[in-house]
Write a protein that holds these residues in place. Sequence first.
Motif, short mmCIF file in Angstrom:
data_model
loop_
_atom_site.label_atom_id
_atom_site.label_comp_id
_atom_site.label_asym_id
_atom_site.label_seq_id
_atom_site.Cartn_x
_atom_site.Cartn_y
_atom_site.Cartn_z
N LYS A 1 11.90 -1.59 8.98
CA LYS A 1 13.07 -1.31 8.16
C LYS A 1 13.19 -2.33 7.05
O LYS A 1 13.06 -3.53 7.26
N GLY A 2 13.42 -1.83 5.84
CA GLY A 2 13.53 -2.70 4.68
C GLY A 2 12.20 -2.97 3.99
O GLY A 2 12.17 -3.49 2.87
N ARG A 3 11.10 -2.64 4.65
CA ARG A 3 9.77 -2.86 4.06
C ARG A 3 9.05 -1.55 3.76
O ARG A 3 8.30 -1.48 2.79
N PHE A 4 9.25 -0.54 4.61
CA PHE A 4 8.58 0.75 4.45
C PHE A 4 9.57 1.79 3.96
O PHE A 4 10.75 1.76 4.33
N THR A 5 9.07 2.71 3.14
CA THR A 5 9.88 3.81 2.65
C THR A 5 9.10 5.10 2.73
O THR A 5 7.99 5.19 2.19
N ILE A 6 9.68 6.08 3.39
CA ILE A 6 9.06 7.40 3.47
C ILE A 6 9.72 8.31 2.44
O ILE A 6 10.93 8.22 2.19
N SER A 7 8.90 9.15 1.83
CA SER A 7 9.43 10.12 0.86
C SER A 7 8.57 11.37 0.92
O SER A 7 7.47 11.35 1.48
N ARG A 8 9.11 12.43 0.34
CA ARG A 8 8.36 13.68 0.33
C ARG A 8 8.47 14.33 -1.03
O ARG A 8 9.49 14.19 -1.72
N PHE B 1 4.77 10.68 1.63
CA PHE B 1 4.28 9.36 1.27
C PHE B 1 4.88 8.30 2.19
O PHE B 1 5.97 8.48 2.74
N LEU B 2 4.17 7.19 2.30
CA LEU B 2 4.71 6.02 2.97
C LEU B 2 4.41 4.81 2.09
O LEU B 2 3.25 4.40 1.97
N GLN B 3 5.44 4.28 1.47
CA GLN B 3 5.31 3.07 0.67
C GLN B 3 5.52 1.88 1.59
O GLN B 3 6.57 1.78 2.24
N MET B 4 4.54 1.00 1.65
CA MET B 4 4.59 -0.14 2.55
C MET B 4 4.55 -1.42 1.72
O MET B 4 3.57 -1.67 1.01
N ASN B 5 5.60 -2.20 1.80
CA ASN B 5 5.70 -3.46 1.06
C ASN B 5 5.78 -4.63 2.03
O ASN B 5 6.06 -4.46 3.22
N SER B 6 5.55 -5.81 1.51
CA SER B 6 5.64 -7.04 2.31
C SER B 6 4.84 -6.90 3.61
O SER B 6 5.33 -7.21 4.70
N LEU B 7 3.64 -6.43 3.48
CA LEU B 7 2.82 -6.15 4.66
C LEU B 7 2.48 -7.43 5.41
O LEU B 7 2.30 -8.50 4.83
N LYS B 8 2.40 -7.27 6.73
CA LYS B 8 2.09 -8.37 7.64
C LYS B 8 0.83 -8.04 8.42
O LYS B 8 0.52 -6.86 8.61
N LEU C 1 0.86 -1.18 0.00
CA LEU C 1 0.00 0.00 0.00
C LEU C 1 0.89 1.23 0.00
O LEU C 1 2.02 1.19 0.53
N ARG C 2 0.36 2.31 -0.55
CA ARG C 2 1.07 3.58 -0.51
C ARG C 2 0.16 4.62 0.13
O ARG C 2 -0.91 4.92 -0.40
N LEU C 3 0.60 5.12 1.27
CA LEU C 3 -0.14 6.16 1.95
C LEU C 3 0.35 7.53 1.52
O LEU C 3 1.55 7.72 1.26
N SER C 4 -0.58 8.47 1.49
CA SER C 4 -0.24 9.86 1.18
C SER C 4 -0.73 10.75 2.29
O SER C 4 -1.73 10.45 2.96
N CYS C 5 -0.03 11.84 2.48
CA CYS C 5 -0.44 12.84 3.46
C CYS C 5 -0.23 14.20 2.82
O CYS C 5 0.91 14.63 2.61
N ALA C 6 -1.34 14.84 2.50
CA ALA C 6 -1.28 16.15 1.84
C ALA C 6 -1.45 17.25 2.87
O ALA C 6 -2.28 17.16 3.78
N ALA C 7 -0.69 18.29 2.69
CA ALA C 7 -0.71 19.40 3.63
C ALA C 7 -1.34 20.62 2.99
O ALA C 7 -1.23 20.85 1.80
N SER C 8 -1.97 21.41 3.83
CA SER C 8 -2.49 22.70 3.42
C SER C 8 -2.23 23.70 4.52
O SER C 8 -1.94 23.33 5.66
#
Length: 125
Positions: A65-72, A80-87, A18-25
């Motif tokens: 660590k190794g499964r999630f990646t945060i980016s802006r 954003f939060l990219q979440m892979n290999s979810l448990k 899943l990829r989460l997004s967080c938009a700011a205003s």
Amino acid sequence: QVQLVESGGGLVQAGGSLRLSCAASGRTLSSYTLAWFRQAPRKERDLVAVISTTGRSTYYPDSVKGRFTISRDSARNTVFLQMNSLKPDDTAVYYCAADTLTNWAAAPTFNYNYWGQGTQVTVSS
């Protein structure tokens, strides 16, 4: 004041992504350290990722660590939060948070002042 709105949560099978997004205003996020937290039922809220203002520094606890990646994305004023290999243990309400920090070393334990409303992530086994 900065307002944060998360999106992208949902139901996914174990092993999925899943990829989460967080938009700011309200304000540009360029001067804010940004973080993602999660809170499962009957558990405390835990940090899962944090990213510096420049994006060059990140921190993850061992649990993700190794499964999630945060980016802006400064142009989109979004984190954003990219979440892979979810448990199934990743099931929680996920929140983004922001604040202005002067010391990056404090980012993992900082008491962030700006929060989104949260988005539910459910991982089925």
